[in-house]
Design a protein around this motif. Sequence first.
Motif: not given
Length: 232
Positions: A66-73
């Motif tokens: 997978y290619i993922g993106e995560m948003a911190l906070g």
Amino acid sequence: MNGIILVDKPSGWTSFDICKKIRNLTREKKVGHGGTLDPFATGLLLVFVGKAVKFSSNFSSGDKGYIGEMALGVKTDTLDSTGVITETKNDFKPFDEGQLKNAFNKYLGAIKQKPPMYSAIKINGKPLYKLARKGQEVERELRDITIHQLEILGIDGNNIKFKVVCSKGTYIRSLADDIGNDLGCGAHLSSLQRFYSHPFLLSQALTIQTIENFSKIGELEKIILPVEQFIF
């Protein structure tokens, strides 16, 4: 018709939606897939048609990429961008690349993972997501998974793009949530694309529109792969 169709699933479609579409196009009663993709996720979905359905478990047990993106906070109840925000944190200091790499590297190899409440796993015969929708949370057993590769691809403010290759049953939503908790700021999975489902790559897959076009000209059989070539 018998074989495998490699589908590039668009966001908003469930894996069941894709199977229903292929069933209508092929007019085959037996259609199944080789590993669920969440509705908000995109990418490679293996769809089995006709007699090939009985071999789907041979493929669903394979590794995924997978290619993922995560948003911190920002934390959500579903652990991804489709959920309700449950917690926000804006006062944390930016992390340097070394800190982020250390947080990611913790999850390489054979690990135990707690599945999310918003999942199809059943406890006492009831899917967890149905309990979650009622505001209930129950204990979930840790599951053995393996993260073969986990690499940060880019950092843009509080957004981290990453690549992961993992064993069957790995929840990338949970991985993002765990990393966010370790960093102390929380996080959620903001996007996800499956680029690999052993032994196939996303580059081999076709969009629903392309598959429909082959159907209109009566040439669906040209895009159906014979399952016998890939049994392992």
